[in-house]
Design an enzyme around this catalytic site. Structure first.
Site, PDB file in Angstrom:
ATOM      1  N   GLU A 428       0.824  -1.223   0.000  1.00 10.63           N
ATOM      2  CA  GLU A 428       0.000   0.000   0.000  1.00 10.63           C
ATOM      3  C   GLU A 428       0.856   1.271   0.000  1.00 10.63           C
ATOM      4  O   GLU A 428       0.517   2.261   0.632  1.00 10.63           O
ATOM      5  CB  GLU A 428      -0.976   0.019   1.184  1.00 10.63           C
ATOM      6  CG  GLU A 428      -1.969  -1.110   1.173  1.00 10.63           C
ATOM      7  CD  GLU A 428      -2.682  -1.285  -0.152  1.00 10.63           C
ATOM      8  OE1 GLU A 428      -2.869  -0.298  -0.879  1.00 10.63           O
ATOM      9  OE2 GLU A 428      -3.032  -2.426  -0.488  1.00 10.63           O
ATOM     10  N   GLY A 429       1.944   1.220  -0.726  1.00  7.22           N
ATOM     11  CA  GLY A 429       2.866   2.348  -0.779  1.00  7.22           C
ATOM     12  C   GLY A 429       3.914   2.193   0.295  1.00  7.22           C
ATOM     13  O   GLY A 429       3.600   2.236   1.486  1.00  7.22           O
TER      14      GLY A 429
END
Length: 569
Positions: A428-429
């Site tokens: 998620e980043g």
């Protein structure tokens, strides 16, 4: 050992520190009063402690497996997921129009943390569905909403996110999956996606894939990406799972941890898909899902930290080794073991407060429409994600250390927390990307949102001077140093900011942690909350100065190093 959901700590933060009661004063969340919140948290705790946690070890020891093209999940996972679905928990914050509870994101944040502490590998499944629900609520056509949202909210169907490809990881703009118009309102989706969490399973009747792909006329980079709903089983005229779509699981990844979570390599072979949002508007739609997931992943780190801490605390109270100042007692009476446990507890409290504050800001922004709340939520999201997951890794590692040699032995279970949580700073980043987002996009206002938050920190410190003068002074001074560093930061060109982004984010989290600990201590000036605040403010907060010195050192020294300088002799 059994897991106990931190219901009391969450309730204390909401009631005494964060001002959660403001939500019930708004029209949007008028029903989220004290009684409803108490009932939700208590029932969540029961579900996590009695249903999810008991099968957590099964996921580690008996991983998900691929059999004849079908993913079989770990023993007990199907029943545990069904309990989540039957309780309506997937739709806790979803719109009531399609069967959701419509409750605050703050409670959803607490739920995600508790579920993660109980069983991270399983919690990933509802987390992905929650993100997909929010993306569809904001961007899908009315027809797609009516078909998919009730099934996702009820848990009959689950959602997945398909971004990453072998050649396109953090650089999403490099993806090459194709979408060709079939001429009937559907598109043929062709390409391969990797790292697809819960991309297939046997816990629900259908899997709904949100897939990023390119239309034939798409521009290069992220501006040419569109988003498509691609179900595993195509809904029939009645909206029930029908014929199988042209997609398959190529393989499951063999991972360091979260073995119970099937991480799939997916192949889309002309699969039928329906566009979500506008052509070439896929990144805007997907970012809705990703922002939801980023706060959720931050809570994953906190949840695993809580579980690892409980595990270590129980062991430290039982294990006897050597003489302590109190005699022949358990290792919890050794000074260094006491130090580790105190730091773990203080870190968890601070990270939990940041995540819940982020959820509250999201809710207040939604309820009031005020830009100041929305800006605060945006500012806190990368901090909550990056710091929550960093602390998860550090606390889980410290938990292994408390166990000593037995922590390295799998039978104690301490190592599972360490292995499971290690993914959270990556997906998620990555946390580096979160830090870059903080110093770039979230500082496009010239640091105004940060300044407003730091003013609250200083105002609270001023109010605490008469009761807890030393802790108040340390917190005020740290916030002032951070304010000065922020003013310096926004005056720099972007790569200078990026070079110090990670230490800057951590320093920000340290100051916020001191702020929430100080507020808690003011509630119990002579009690345990004040003693825990002293641990954080005296032992952990001083890191902020060194971190901000790193942040100010700039990019020059990094680029002065040649590639040869970085190679070993």
């Amino acid at each position: 050992m059994p897991f106990t959901s931190p219901v009391a700590d969450v309730r204390f933060l909401l009631d005494k520190v964060l001002g959660y009661d403001r939500l019930a004063e708004t029209e949007t969340f008028a029903e989220a009063g004290a009684d409803v919140t108490e009932a939700i948290l208590s029932e969540l705790g029961r579900l996590c402690d009695e249903v999810l946690a008991p099968v957590n070890r099964n996921g580690d020891l008996t991983p998900a497996r691929l059999e004849n093209g079908v993913v079989r999940t770990s023993p007990g996972f199907r029943d545990a997921y069904q309990a989540i679905a039957e309780g309506g928990w997937l739709g806790i914050s979803a719109t009531p129009e399609f069967g959701g509870m419509g409750l605050p994101q703050t409670l959803n944040t607490a739920m995600n943390e508790m579920m993660s502490g109980a069983n991270l590998a399983l919690q990933l499944c509802p987390l992905l569905s929650q993100g997909q629900i929010e993306a569809l609520e904001h961007h899908a056509s009315d027809e797609l909403k009516a078909l998919y949202l009730p099934k996702l909210i009820s848990g009959q169907w689950t959602g997945s996110m398909n971004l990453t490809e072998p050649q396109a990881g953090s650089d999403v703009g490099a993806l090459s999956t194709k979408a060709v118009d079939n001429g009937d309102g559907t598109y043929a989706i062709t390409g391969q996606k990797i790292y697809i969490t819960w991309g297939d399973h046997d816990v629900a009747e259908n899997v709904c894939h949100l897939v990023l792909a390119r239309l034939p006329d798409a521009a290069p980079g992220t501006k040419g990406i569109s988003l498509f709903m691609v179900p595993k089983l195509i809904p029939d005229a009645e909206g029930n799972p029908g014929e199988r779509n042209d997609l398959r699981v190529v393989s499951l990844e063999h991972k360091l941890g979260i073995h119970g979570s099937p991480t799939c390599v997916m192949s889309f072979e002309g699969a039928r898909g329906w566009m979500v949002g506008k052509p070439h508007g896929g990144m805007a739609a997907m970012f809705t899902m990703m922002n939801n997931a980023r706060l959720g992943v931050g809570t994953q780190g906190i949840g695993v930290a809580e579980a690892a801490y409980q595990h270590a605390l129980a062991y430290a109270q039982e294990r006897k080794q050597g003489k302590t100042p109190k005699g022949d007692t358990a290792i919890i009476d050794h000074a260094d073991v006491r130090r580790m446990l105190a730091v773990m507890r203080a870190e968890i409290f601070a990270a939990r407060a940041i995540a819940l504050e982020c959820g509250l800001a999201l809710d207040m922004g939604k309820a009031t429409g005020k830009d100041s709340w929305k800006a605060r939520a945006a500012l806190l999201t990368p901090i909550a994600k990056a710091h929550g997951t960093d602390i998860g890794c550090e606390v889980a590692s410290m938990g292994v250390q408390v166990h000593g040699g037995m922590g390295f032995i799998e039978e104690t279970g301490a190592a599972q927390y360490f292995r499971d949580v290690r993914i959270t700073p990556i997906y998620e980043g990555t946390n580096g990307i979160q830090a870059m987002d903080l110093v770039a996009r979230k500082m496009m206002d010239g640091g105004e949102a940060a300044a407003r938050l730091l003013q609250e920190v200083q105002d609270n410190a001023e109010a605490a001077r008469g009761t807890l003068p030393e802790l108040a002074e340390a917190t005020w001074e740290a916030s002032e140093t951070l304010r000065e560093a922020t003013e310096w930061l926004v005056a720099q060109e972007m790569n200078e900011r990026f070079a110090g982004a990670v230490p800057y984010l951590r320093a920000f989290a340290r100051v916020l942690g001191a702020h929430y600990h100080l507020k808690a201590a003011m509630v119990e000036p002579q009690g345990g909350r004040a003693r825990l605040a002293r641990v954080f403010i005296e032992r952990i907060l001083p890191e902020h100065a060194a971190l901000l010195a790193q942040a100010r050192s700039g990019a020059g020294p990094l680029y002065d190093l040649s590639v040869e300088d970085l190679q070993t002799a």
